[in-house]
Design a protein around this motif. Structure first.
Motif, PDB file in Angstrom:
ATOM      1  N   GLU A  21       0.859  -1.192   0.000  1.00  0.00           N
ATOM      2  CA  GLU A  21       0.000   0.000   0.000  1.00  0.00           C
ATOM      3  C   GLU A  21       0.888   1.232   0.000  1.00  0.00           C
ATOM      4  O   GLU A  21       1.901   1.283   0.689  1.00  0.00           O
ATOM      5  N   LEU A  22       0.489   2.230  -0.811  1.00  0.00           N
ATOM      6  CA  LEU A  22       1.264   3.461  -0.829  1.00  0.00           C
ATOM      7  C   LEU A  22       0.357   4.669  -0.961  1.00  0.00           C
ATOM      8  O   LEU A  22      -0.765   4.576  -1.446  1.00  0.00           O
ATOM      9  N   ASP A  23       0.865   5.793  -0.470  1.00  0.00           N
ATOM     10  CA  ASP A  23       0.207   7.083  -0.643  1.00  0.00           C
ATOM     11  C   ASP A  23       0.933   7.830  -1.751  1.00  0.00           C
ATOM     12  O   ASP A  23       2.165   7.753  -1.862  1.00  0.00           O
ATOM     13  N   LEU A  74       3.473   2.567   2.744  1.00  0.00           N
ATOM     14  CA  LEU A  74       2.851   2.368   4.042  1.00  0.00           C
ATOM     15  C   LEU A  74       3.206   1.015   4.626  1.00  0.00           C
ATOM     16  O   LEU A  74       3.376   0.872   5.822  1.00  0.00           O
ATOM     17  N   GLN A  75       3.315   0.000   3.762  1.00  0.00           N
ATOM     18  CA  GLN A  75       3.697  -1.327   4.230  1.00  0.00           C
ATOM     19  C   GLN A  75       4.076  -2.213   3.056  1.00  0.00           C
ATOM     20  O   GLN A  75       3.669  -1.981   1.936  1.00  0.00           O
ATOM     21  N   HIS A  77       4.398  -6.308   1.554  1.00  0.00           N
ATOM     22  CA  HIS A  77       3.569  -7.512   1.617  1.00  0.00           C
ATOM     23  C   HIS A  77       3.997  -8.480   2.708  1.00  0.00           C
ATOM     24  O   HIS A  77       3.179  -9.243   3.212  1.00  0.00           O
ATOM     25  N   ASN A  78       5.273  -8.463   3.102  1.00  0.00           N
ATOM     26  CA  ASN A  78       5.716  -9.399   4.140  1.00  0.00           C
ATOM     27  C   ASN A  78       5.441  -8.895   5.553  1.00  0.00           C
ATOM     28  O   ASN A  78       5.548  -9.654   6.501  1.00  0.00           O
ATOM     29  N   GLY A  79       5.108  -7.621   5.714  1.00  0.00           N
ATOM     30  CA  GLY A  79       4.775  -7.080   7.029  1.00  0.00           C
ATOM     31  C   GLY A  79       5.953  -6.917   7.968  1.00  0.00           C
ATOM     32  O   GLY A  79       5.764  -6.557   9.128  1.00  0.00           O
ATOM     33  N   LEU A  80       7.164  -7.160   7.503  1.00  0.00           N
ATOM     34  CA  LEU A  80       8.344  -7.041   8.352  1.00  0.00           C
ATOM     35  C   LEU A  80       8.867  -5.605   8.339  1.00  0.00           C
ATOM     36  O   LEU A  80       9.139  -5.051   7.291  1.00  0.00           O
ATOM     37  N   GLU A  81       9.027  -5.026   9.503  1.00  0.00           N
ATOM     38  CA  GLU A  81       9.546  -3.666   9.566  1.00  0.00           C
ATOM     39  C   GLU A  81      11.055  -3.626   9.391  1.00  0.00           C
ATOM     40  O   GLU A  81      11.626  -2.577   9.127  1.00  0.00           O
ATOM     41  N   GLY A  86      10.180  -2.303  -2.117  1.00  0.00           N
ATOM     42  CA  GLY A  86      10.465  -1.472  -3.276  1.00  0.00           C
ATOM     43  C   GLY A  86       9.605  -1.816  -4.469  1.00  0.00           C
ATOM     44  O   GLY A  86       8.806  -2.751  -4.447  1.00  0.00           O
ATOM     45  N   LEU A  87       9.784  -1.036  -5.508  1.00  0.00           N
ATOM     46  CA  LEU A  87       9.105  -1.214  -6.777  1.00  0.00           C
ATOM     47  C   LEU A  87      10.135  -1.544  -7.833  1.00  0.00           C
ATOM     48  O   LEU A  87      11.304  -1.146  -7.720  1.00  0.00           O
ATOM     49  N   SER A  88       9.732  -2.254  -8.866  1.00  0.00           N
ATOM     50  CA  SER A  88      10.654  -2.556  -9.959  1.00  0.00           C
ATOM     51  C   SER A  88      10.702  -1.430 -10.976  1.00  0.00           C
ATOM     52  O   SER A  88      11.760  -1.091 -11.477  1.00  0.00           O
TER      53      SER A  88
END
Length: 113
Positions: A21-23, A74-75, A77-81, A86-88
């Motif tokens: 998720e991103l803003d 915002l987060q 997919h793995n939920g690990l902080e 990133g994006l490709s």
């Protein structure tokens, strides 16, 4: 600008490092050191499958004369902080009318691709 084509992080076995998720923020300013940002939307992204040739997802935001675009993740997919996300690749489209031809067969972000 009217939107973007987004390829999520697509590394085999590490799809969880993709953005969940991103803003999106835009600015009409040309100096990145003194910009004023305007929030345009929050977008969910599907996890990439980790195989070559994965499809892009598209997001449409209100047509704007933006010079600068900022994505705030915002987060992942793995939920690990403690892991990176990133994006490709990202490609921006100038107006929503172009989405029909450029995005034919490409799912909207969050559409369960």
């Amino acid at each position: 600008l009217g939107g973007a084509l987004i390829w999520n992080h697509n590394q085999a076995g590490l799809g969880g490092r993709g953005v969940a998720e991103l803003d999106v923020y835009v600015s009409g300013d040309t100096d990145p050191l003194s910009e004023n940002w305007t929030f345009v939307g929050r977008y969910p992204l599907d996890q990439a499958p980790g195989i070559p040739g994965a499809s892009a997802q598209w997001i449409v935001f209100p047509l704007t004369d933006a010079s600068l675009v900022r994505f705030d993740t915002l987060q992942g997919h793995n939920g690990l902080e403690s892991d990176y996300v990133g994006l490709s690749e990202v490609r921006f489209l100038p107006e929503p009318a172009l989405f029909a031809s450029v995005c034919a067969g490409t799912p909207a972000a969050g559409a369960g691709s």
